[in-house]
Design a protein around this motif. Structure first.
Motif, PDB file in Angstrom:
ATOM      1  N   TYR A   1     -20.951 -32.362  40.802  1.00  0.00           N
ATOM      2  CA  TYR A   1     -19.793 -31.726  40.182  1.00  0.00           C
ATOM      3  C   TYR A   1     -19.930 -30.221  40.350  1.00  0.00           C
ATOM      4  O   TYR A   1     -21.007 -29.710  40.723  1.00  0.00           O
ATOM      5  CB  TYR A   1     -19.702 -32.090  38.696  1.00  0.00           C
TER       6      TYR A   1
ATOM      7  N   ASP B   1     -18.137 -24.963  37.356  1.00  0.00           N
ATOM      8  CA  ASP B   1     -16.954 -24.396  36.717  1.00  0.00           C
ATOM      9  C   ASP B   1     -15.918 -25.447  36.334  1.00  0.00           C
ATOM     10  O   ASP B   1     -14.921 -25.118  35.681  1.00  0.00           O
ATOM     11  CB  ASP B   1     -16.315 -23.367  37.662  1.00  0.00           C
ATOM     12  N   SER B   2     -16.118 -26.700  36.752  1.00  0.00           N
ATOM     13  CA  SER B   2     -15.183 -27.771  36.380  1.00  0.00           C
ATOM     14  C   SER B   2     -15.972 -29.071  36.209  1.00  0.00           C
ATOM     15  O   SER B   2     -15.867 -29.995  37.009  1.00  0.00           O
ATOM     16  CB  SER B   2     -14.103 -27.944  37.453  1.00  0.00           C
TER      17      SER B   2
ATOM     18  N   ASP C   1     -15.808 -31.514  34.249  1.00  0.00           N
ATOM     19  CA  ASP C   1     -15.149 -32.776  33.897  1.00  0.00           C
ATOM     20  C   ASP C   1     -14.849 -33.632  35.123  1.00  0.00           C
ATOM     21  O   ASP C   1     -14.639 -34.840  35.001  1.00  0.00           O
ATOM     22  CB  ASP C   1     -13.840 -32.493  33.142  1.00  0.00           C
ATOM     23  N   THR C   2     -14.821 -33.012  36.290  1.00  0.00           N
ATOM     24  CA  THR C   2     -14.573 -33.752  37.529  1.00  0.00           C
ATOM     25  C   THR C   2     -15.901 -34.067  38.186  1.00  0.00           C
ATOM     26  O   THR C   2     -16.578 -33.189  38.735  1.00  0.00           O
ATOM     27  CB  THR C   2     -13.692 -32.921  38.489  1.00  0.00           C
TER      28      THR C   2
END
Length: 586
Positions: free
Chosen positions: A497, A500-501, A503-504
């Motif tokens: 992943y 900075d993101s 959740d993905t």
């Protein structure tokens, strides 16, 4: 040479000297190397060998290297440049179809001459960070051995003391990390040269006849000690089966590993008939340099554990002689040229795990429950601002299964590995990487038992610039087995992943090649947890409570798996625990 016995005291002195030579060779190699896989992780082996390629002594480094160099020497015999050894020769060799363990493990071999006669060899192996394969550092999904990088078969880096400048130029022109590669090779040369010097000094002190008589006696002693241990196992055939996740390309195809251990008297055969056919990728095992060595390592662990012996047994040719290995040609453990065979390690660990499982009914006091039995070997790479590559190889820890008298060790290399972890401080000093997380897993529980399984590591590594990741691991599907009433452990997983993101999340297969990363991408590896040994209800409530206090076990798991009831203050509720355990036992 007369067949005279060397007295026990002199033999022990010579044995100690040989062990010291091997350890000193290994020490020089890792202290002089530049790449972290050798300098920090110590992915190497070193030792002395007689002119018949028998192991005289080897460093206690990683078991994957112990026993492999004789196969290299037999391969060099078939491929040696010029066909003859001379004083001052230095050979580099890594061809998997001529005895090497796999292509990144380069061997440096120097002949030992004494009074003008070839008497043996000083040699070492070490894993190099890049030998020019299709992807940086490691390779899995390729079609043949030629895509694994440079192949060296009996080539002389030095001939009669003169350096082969053309060969050195060819090596540096074909590696993404050419400076580190050549400096690491130079460290190997220095280590092997030291072995020649020390062995010659030993021959000067005791004479060639006495020294080699002692060596023969030590080899015979190791052989007899192992045969004595094998003879204690009831004759018979013992079988166990496991499954590998995939071959790095065909994701839905599980690969069977079938191990049949045939014990007859004081010898043993490990038969791999029934295991998967060779794969179309590099997920194959060189037979001579890796498959056989895994069997040697497995039985040394089971029968010659130094902690269980009054006197440690020397690591020499004798500890290999009683073990025969059978693997059909064209199988994953004995591929046919030119099949690729670089990613060969997790299969070897699975083989050892299954040797242990197969023998567990007749050796309950010696075996352990299922371990992670895999290796997480990751390659991180990218481009520097000046246009050169950086490459970093890392071995992540797994976990052992529960043992007859103690819990399985947490977060540790196991079965056929002994590499050290790379300090996370080293990343910031030398590489555009940050370690975001490095701790024991808390998302799953290890196998419950009288002695619980070990807890696997979780490590999240962040790359600060675009690049590539290749990862070889195993056991995302085949759970480590519980033994004698213990429950199974937990499978591993791997995620990628962006920092900075977060959740993905990309759930990755256990092995993949050349994954293109962006700046701040993170690979998080979760190692499998070991299986439990023995009935969980026989674990004392106090031990279970201690695990809860240490965050090795949840309150819910203590109740469900062990029948231990803890109150809100995490004190043991004796009456409720007795009732719960009675209910579970019924």
């Amino acid at each position: 040479m007369e067949n005279k016995k060397v007295d026990p005291i002199t033999m022990q002195v010579i044995s100690g000297a040989l062990d010291t030579i091997a350890e000193e060779m290994g020490h020089v190699l890792y202290r002089m190397s530049f790449s972290s896989i050798i300098r920090e992780s110590q992915d190497l082996g070193a030792g002395l060998f007689d002119r018949n390629y028998q192991t005289i002594c080897e460093s206690e480094s990683t078991p994957m290297h112990i026993g492999s160099i004789p196969a290299y020497l037999r391969g060099v015999e078939k491929t040696l440049q010029g066909g003859e050894w001379h004083e001052g020769d230095v050979v580099v060799h890594n061809h998997p179809y001529y005895g090497s363990s796999h292509t990144p493990d380069l061997a440096i071999i120097i002949p030992v001459f004494y009074e003008g006669e070839l008497v043996g060899f000083s040699a070492n192996t070490a894993h190099h960070i890049d030998i020019g394969a299709a992807t940086p550092g490691l390779i899995i999904d390729v079609g043949d051995v030629y895509a694994e990088g440079m192949l060296f078969a009996g080539l002389k880096l030095y001939e009669k003391g003169k350096k082969n400048e053309g060969l050195e130029k060819m090596i540096t022109a074909n590696s993404r990390a050419s400076q580190q590669l050549m400096r690491d090779i130079e460290a190997q040369v220095a280590s092997a040269q030291l072995g020649v010097k020390r062995f010659t000094q030993l021959l000067d002190k005791y004479g060639m006849e006495r020294t080699f008589t002692a060596i023969d006696q030590l080899i015979d002693y190791s052989e007899q000690m192992l045969r004595n241990k094998i003879a204690e196992i009831p004759d018979g055939e013992y079988q166990a089966t496991g499954f590998l996740d995939d071959d790095g390309r065909n994701r839905e195809e599980r690969l069977p590993v079938v191990v049949t251990v045939k014990v007859q008297g004081d010898s043993v055969t490990v038969d791999l008939t029934g295991s998967a056919k060779q794969t179309p990728t590099a997920y194959n095992v060189p037979f001579e340099g890796s498959c056989k060595v895994a069997a040697f390592a497995g039985f040394r662990k089971l029968l010659l554990d130094a902690s269980q012996l009054d006197v440690p047994i020397p690591s020499n040719e004798g500890s290999f002689r009683p073990i025969n290995v059978v693997a059909p040609e064209g199988s994953i453990f004995n591929p046919i040229f030119p099949a690729a065979a670089e990613a060969r390690f997790t299969q070897c660990n699975m083989m050892i795990d299954l040797i242990i499982k197969a023998l567990s009914p007749v050796m309950p006091e010696k075996v352990i429950a299922g371990s992670s039995a895999a290796i997480s070997f990751a390659s991180y790479a990218g481009m520097k601002d000046d246009g050169d590559y950086w490459v970093f190889l890392e071995v992540n820890e797994g976990a052992y299964g529960g043992r007859p008298n103690s819990d399985g060790p947490d977060s540790i290399d196991n079965l056929m590995a002994n590499t050290r972890n790379n300090p996370i401080e080293d990343l910031g000093m030398h590489l555009p990487m940050i370690c975001d997380r490095y701790e024991l897993r808390d998302d799953v529980m290890p196998g419950a038992g009288k002695h619980r399984g070990g807890i696997g590591v979780v490590k999240a590594q962040r790359v600060l610039s675009p690049g590539f990741i290749t990862h070889e691991s195993e056991r995302h599907y085949h759970v480590p087995w519980g033994a004698f009433g213990g429950s199974d452990g937990a499978v591993g997983k791997c995620e990628i992943y962006n920092y900075d993101s977060q959740d993905t999340v990309n759930n990755m297969p256990s092995k993949f090649s050349g994954y293109a990363t962006k700046a701040n991408d993170v690979m998080a590896f979760y190692a499998p947890c070991g299986g439990g040994y023995g009935n969980p209800l026989e674990r004392s409530p106090e031990q279970v409570r201690e695990d809860v206090l240490d965050d090795f076990c949840t309150v819910q798991h203590a109740y469900e798996a062990y029948g231990v009831v803890l109150d809100k203050n995490l004190e043991i509720d004796r009456l409720a625990t007795a009732a719960r355990r009675s209910e579970m036992g019924a």
